[in-house]
Enzyme design. Structure first.
Site, PDB file in Angstrom:
ATOM      1  N   LYS A  32       0.820  -1.182  -0.103  1.00  0.00           N
ATOM      2  CA  LYS A  32       0.207  -0.005  -0.153  1.00  0.00           C
ATOM      3  C   LYS A  32       0.649   1.216   0.077  1.00  0.00           C
ATOM      4  CE  LYS A  32      -0.621   0.181   4.889  1.00  0.00           C
ATOM      5  NZ  LYS A  32       0.034   1.580   5.082  1.00  0.00           N
ATOM      6  N   THR A  33       1.832   1.345   0.737  1.00  0.00           N
ATOM      7  CA  THR A  33       2.889   2.327   0.610  1.00  0.00           C
ATOM      8  C   THR A  33       3.391   2.928  -0.493  1.00  0.00           C
ATOM      9  OG1 THR A  33       3.376   2.056   3.171  1.00  0.00           O
ATOM     10  CG2 THR A  33       4.684   3.656   2.027  1.00  0.00           C
ATOM     11  N   ASP A 218      -3.843   7.190   4.277  1.00  0.00           N
ATOM     12  CA  ASP A 218      -3.382   6.021   4.816  1.00  0.00           C
ATOM     13  C   ASP A 218      -4.074   5.532   6.194  1.00  0.00           C
ATOM     14  OD1 ASP A 218      -1.712   3.591   4.783  1.00  0.00           O
ATOM     15  OD2 ASP A 218      -0.135   4.530   5.577  1.00  0.00           O
ATOM     16  N   GLU A 219      -4.189   4.088   5.929  1.00  0.00           N
ATOM     17  CA  GLU A 219      -4.703   3.445   7.335  1.00  0.00           C
ATOM     18  C   GLU A 219      -5.940   4.051   7.521  1.00  0.00           C
ATOM     19  OE1 GLU A 219      -3.282   0.845   8.405  1.00  0.00           O
ATOM     20  OE2 GLU A 219      -1.132   0.737   8.309  1.00  0.00           O
ATOM     21  N   GLN A 249      -7.884  -5.064   9.109  1.00  0.00           N
ATOM     22  CA  GLN A 249      -6.883  -4.871   9.947  1.00  0.00           C
ATOM     23  C   GLN A 249      -7.322  -3.786  10.751  1.00  0.00           C
ATOM     24  OE1 GLN A 249      -2.598  -5.129   8.578  1.00  0.00           O
ATOM     25  NE2 GLN A 249      -3.389  -5.032   6.793  1.00  0.00           N
ATOM     26  N   ARG A 602       1.741 -11.066  10.250  1.00  0.00           N
ATOM     27  CA  ARG A 602       3.299 -10.478  10.557  1.00  0.00           C
ATOM     28  C   ARG A 602       4.221 -11.553  10.284  1.00  0.00           C
ATOM     29  NH1 ARG A 602       1.423  -6.153   9.726  1.00  0.00           N
ATOM     30  NH2 ARG A 602      -0.171  -7.471   9.338  1.00  0.00           N
TER      31      ARG A 602
END
Length: 675
Positions: A32-33, A218-219, A249, A602
Site C-alpha cells: 500500500k505504501t 493511509d490506514e 486490520q 506478521r
C-alpha cells in the site's frame, strides 16, 4: 519518468485513477505504501501542483517513510507535498489560523501526562477523590466526547449510566476552561478544533478546499468520526479523496476508530471506485491460507483473499503445551533450534493478546540468556525525570502552564510543600490570578509556614532567570545551564537505589537535551515552543520495535505494521484470543478475529500458534479451551506438532545461548570502543 512497470495491475489502477473518490482495499503485505507514493508521483508528473496534494497517516514513522519514497520518485517536487500525521496537519492548520481559533501564535499542547494532571485537579475541584475513581477513565470519556464533536457530556438517564458518567459531565467544562487558561490544546483538539473552524466559516472552508486538490489517507480503517468529518470538509465538491486501508486490520475500536468508515466509504463519498490489492509480497502461501481462513468468518467485511506467487512455504505449526511455563519453554527451545540454523535474534517475534502474557516467556528467555526486548512498557515520555525537565522548559515557553508549574515548584526539593502550594492556588482562584502571579504574591498568602514565602520567592526568581536565559537564542546552552543549576543529574541518581537505575534516569535527561540539540541544528531560528509542540506529537508515538536488536515481545496491537521471518503467537485459547469481556464472551468478536488475522500476517516464513492445555488462575489449575480461531484454519495449511518431540537438548540450548552472549559482548565492546 519514474517506472510503473513494477506495479501489478490493481496497483497500477489505483495509481492512475486520480479523479473522484477512490477506495483502495490493501490487504496485509500488498504494497500500500508503494501505491500511495507512486500515486503522488503520478499526480505530480501529470501536472498537478505538489503543494496542492495532502497525504495524511497516523504515525510519524509512516509519514517519514511516505515522504522519503515520494521524494525518491518525484525528486524535488515531491518534497513540496504536505505529508503529515492527522495530528501534525491539525497543528499546522491551527497555527495558520490561530487568530480564528482564539489561540496565541505559539500555543502549548498538553501531552497525556498533562491531561491526566488537569483531570485530577478538576476532579478535586468537584470533590471527587482521584484515588477512588480513575482519572484516565474520566479522560477517556472526555476524549470520546471531543471526537464526537460534543461541547458537553450529558449524564445518562438514571439506572443506565454509572458514576463515571456523572464525574465526566462535571469535569469536562472545567477541563476545557483549564486548557483555555493555559493557552493550550490537547491532542483531540488538534482534530476537533480545525473541524469546528471549517464547519462554521464558509470562507475558511473554501480557502482550504482550494488549497488542496487531492487528498490521500493511509490506514483509513483507523479513522474516527472526527477525522472523517475533517476529510469531508477538506474534500468539498471535488471529492478527490483516495483512502487506502484494510477493514480486516481494523483493531483500534477501543480507542475510537470506526471500521464503518471504510465499510461505508461510498455513502460518504458517492460514486467511489473500489480497487482491491490482494497479492501479498510478505508471507508464504500456507500462512496466507490460515489468515484467509480466520478472517473469512467475519460477516461485516469487504471480501478479499490474499495470495502469493512465492510458493506455499512450510506448514503453520499448531502446538498444545501442558502449561504456560511449558509453552514459554517451547518457544525458547524452538528459537534456540532455529538459531542453530543460522537465524539472527532479530528474526524472532513473540506476540500475545495481553501484556500479562509476556511474563513466562520473559522468564524462559532470561533463563537461557537470550537477548530480548519487551515492547509496550514504560514509555520514555512517562518517565519522571523526563517529565520534570520538560515541565521546566514548558514554563519557559508558556508561563500560564499551571500543570507544569505545580509539578516543578518543589523539584528538586526546595522546602515548598503541597499544603503551601494548595494555599497559593486557593489565593489564585480567589483573586482570579494565574498561578505564577499568585506565587509572586506569596507574602500576601495567609497560613503559609515560616520561611515558605522566601522559598517560593527563590523559585519564582529561578523561573524568571531561566526565561531570560532562553531569550538569548541558544536553546541548547540555556537548557544545559538549567540542568546544571538544578543539579538534575544528582537529583535523578539520588531518587533511586541502584547505579544502573540512576544512569537510566541520567540517560533520560540526556535524551531530551539530544532532541533539543538535533532540533536546533536543523532549525537555527527555531523556537522552544515549536520544539515542544513537535515533542508533544512525538510522545504519542509508540516505540519502534523494528529498531531494536534481539527477540521482540509485544502485544498483537503493537505488532501492526511490522513483519518478522519467524512469529510465535502464544495463548491461542478461548478467553485470551478471543479475549473475554466482562460477561465472559468477547465484547467485539469481529475485532478479536481481526487481531488474530493481524498476528498471523506478521509472519513471513514460519508461524507457530501455541496454547496451554491448563493455566494457573487465582491459585487453581484450570483446563483451557483451544481458540475457536484454530478450528478455522484450513486443514492443508497447518499441522499439529508435539512440543516434546521438537525440544532442543540442554546442550543445544547452551551452545546457542553462548554464541548469542558472545555476539552481545562483541557489540558492547565495539560500542565502548567508539565512544
Amino acid at each position: 519518468m519514474f517506472d510503473l512497470s513494477t506495479l501489478n495491475p490493481p496497483q497500477l489502477e489505483a495509481v492512475k485513477t486520480t479523479e473522484g473518490p477512490l477506495l483502495v482495499l490493501a490487504g496485509a503485505g500488498s504494497g500500500k505504501t508503494r501505491v500511495i507514493a507512486h500515486r503522488i508521483a503520478w499526480l505530480i508528473q501529470r501536472g498537478h501542483d505538489p503543494r496542492a496534494i495532502l497525504a495524511v497517516t497516523f504515525t510519524n514513522k509512516a509519514a517519514t517513510e511516505m515522504r522519503e519514497r515520494v521524494a525518491h520518485l518525484a525528486g524535488h517536487a515531491g518534497t513540496e507535498v504536505r505529508v503529515a500525521t492527522f495530528h501534525a496537519f491539525g497543528l499546522w492548520l491551527l497555527g495558520e489560523e490561530h487568530t480564528a481559533a482564539g489561540l496565541p501564535r505559539r500555543f502549548a499542547i498538553a501531552d497525556a501526562g498533562d491531561q491526566q494532571a488537569l483531570v485530577k485537579r478538576c476532579m478535586r475541584e468537584v470533590k471527587v477523590d482521584d484515588r477512588a475513581f480513575d482519572p484516565r477513565r474520566v479522560l477517556w470519556q472526555i476524549s470520546k466526547a471531543k471526537n464526537a464533536l460534543k461541547k458537553r457530556i450529558a449524564p445518562k438517564p438514571e439506572g443506565q449510566g454509572d458514576d463515571y458518567d456523572l464525574i465526566a459531565a462535571e469535569v469536562f467544562p472545567r477541563y476545557q476552561q483549564a486548557l483555555r487558561a493555559q493557552r493550550a490544546v490537547d491532542f483531540d483538539d488538534l482534530i476537533a478544533r480545525p473541524v469546528e473552524l471549517l464547519k462554521k466559516d464558509p470562507a475558511l472552508r473554501a480557502k482550504y478546499q482550494a488549497r488542496f486538490s487531492h487528498l490521500l489517507v493511509d490506514e483509513y480503517q483507523d479513522t474516527n468520526a472526527c477525522q472523517l468529518e475533517l476529510l469531508k470538509l477538506l474534500a468539498g465538491e471535488r471529492k478527490n479523496v483516495c483512502a487506502v486501508g484494510d477493514d480486516d486490520q481494523a483493531i483500534y475500536g477501543w480507542r475510537g476508530a470506526e471500521v464503518k468508515n471504510i465499510l461505508r466509504f461510498e455513502r460518504h463519498f458517492p460514486g467511489a471506485v473500489e480497487v482491491r490489492l490482494e497479492q501479498n509480497y510478505r508471507s508464504t502461501g500456507h500462512i496466507l491460507a490460515c489468515a484467509n481462513g480466520v478472517i473469512a468468518r467475519n460477516a461485516a467485511r469487504k471480501p478479499k483473499k490474499l495470495w502469493t506467487s512465492a510458493g506455499p512455504g512450510e506448514l503453520v505449526r499448531v502446538v498444545a503445551c501442558e502449561s504456560e511455563e511449558e509453552e514459554a519453554r517451547f518457544v525458547a527451545s524452538e528459537i534456540s533450534r532455529l538459531r542453530g540454523e543460522g537465524r539472527p535474534w532479530g528474526d524472532f517475534a513473540v506476540l500475545y493478546r495481553l501484556n500479562a502474557q509476556s511474563r513466562p516467556v520473559e522468564e524462559a528467555l532470561r533463563e537461557t540468556q537470550m537477548p530480548h526486548q519487551v515492547h509496550g512498557g514504560s514509555a520514555f515520555f512517562d518517565r519522571s525525570e523526563v517529565r520534570d525537565l520538560l515541565a521546566y522548559l514548558k514554563i519557559v515557553a508558556a508561563p500560564d502552564d499551571e500543570t507544569s508549574l505545580a509539578r516543578i515548584v518543589n523539584v528538586p526539593p526546595r522546602g515548598i510543600g503541597d499544603a503551601s502550594v494548595e494555599k497559593v492556588h486557593a489565593h489564585a482562584v480567589a483573586h482570579g490570578l494565574p498561578l505564577l502571579e499568585a506565587l509572586r504574591q506569596a507574602d500576601r498568602v495567609g497560613g503559609l509556614t515560616r520561611g515558605a514565602p522566601e522559598k517560593i520567592a527563590d523559585f519564582v526568581a529561578l523561573v524568571d532567570r531561566t526565561r531570560a536565559a532562553f531569550r538569548g537564542g541558544d536553546l541548547l546552552a540555556a537548557a544545559r545551564r538549567l540542568v546544571e543549576e538544578l543539579d538534575l543529574y544528582a537529583y535523578a541518581r539520588g531518587a533511586v537505589a541502584s547505579a544502573v537505575a540512576g544512569q537510566r534516569k541520567v540517560d533520560g535527561i540526556d535524551g531530551i537535551l539530544r532532541s533539543l540539540e538535533w532540533y536546533q541544528g536543523r532549525n537555527a531560528r527555531g523556537s522552544l515552543a515549536t520544539w515542544l509542540q513537535r515533542l508533544a506529537l512525538d510522545s504519542r508515538e509508540e516505540e519502534d520495535p523494528a529498531a531494536e536488536q534481539g527477540i521482540s515481545l509485544m502485544t498483537l496491537h503493537a505488532s501492526k505494521g511490522l513483519e518478522y521471518p519467524v512469529v510465535f503467537l502464544v495463548g491461542a485459547e478461548e478467553d485470551l484470543l478471543p479475549c473475554a469481556g466482562i460477561q465472559g464472551e468477547a465484547s467485539d468478536l469481529d475485532e478479536e478475529r481481526r487481531l488474530a488475522y493481524v498476528g498471523i500476517t506478521r509472519a513471513r516464513e514460519l508461524l507457530y500458534l501455541t496454547r496451554a492445555t491448563q493455566r494457573l488462575k487465582r491459585g487453581k489449575v484450570l483446563p483451557r479451551t483451544p481458540s475457536r480461531f484454530l478450528e478455522e484454519l484450513p486443514p492443508g495449511a497447518h499441522e499439529k506438532i508435539d512440543p516434546n518431540a521438537m525440544a532442543a537438548t540442554p546442550e543445544e540450548l547452551a551452545v546457542h545461548t553462548s554464541s548469542g552472549m558472545a555476539e552481545l559482548r562483541a557489540r558492547l565492546a565495539a560500542a565502548g570502543g567508539s565512544t
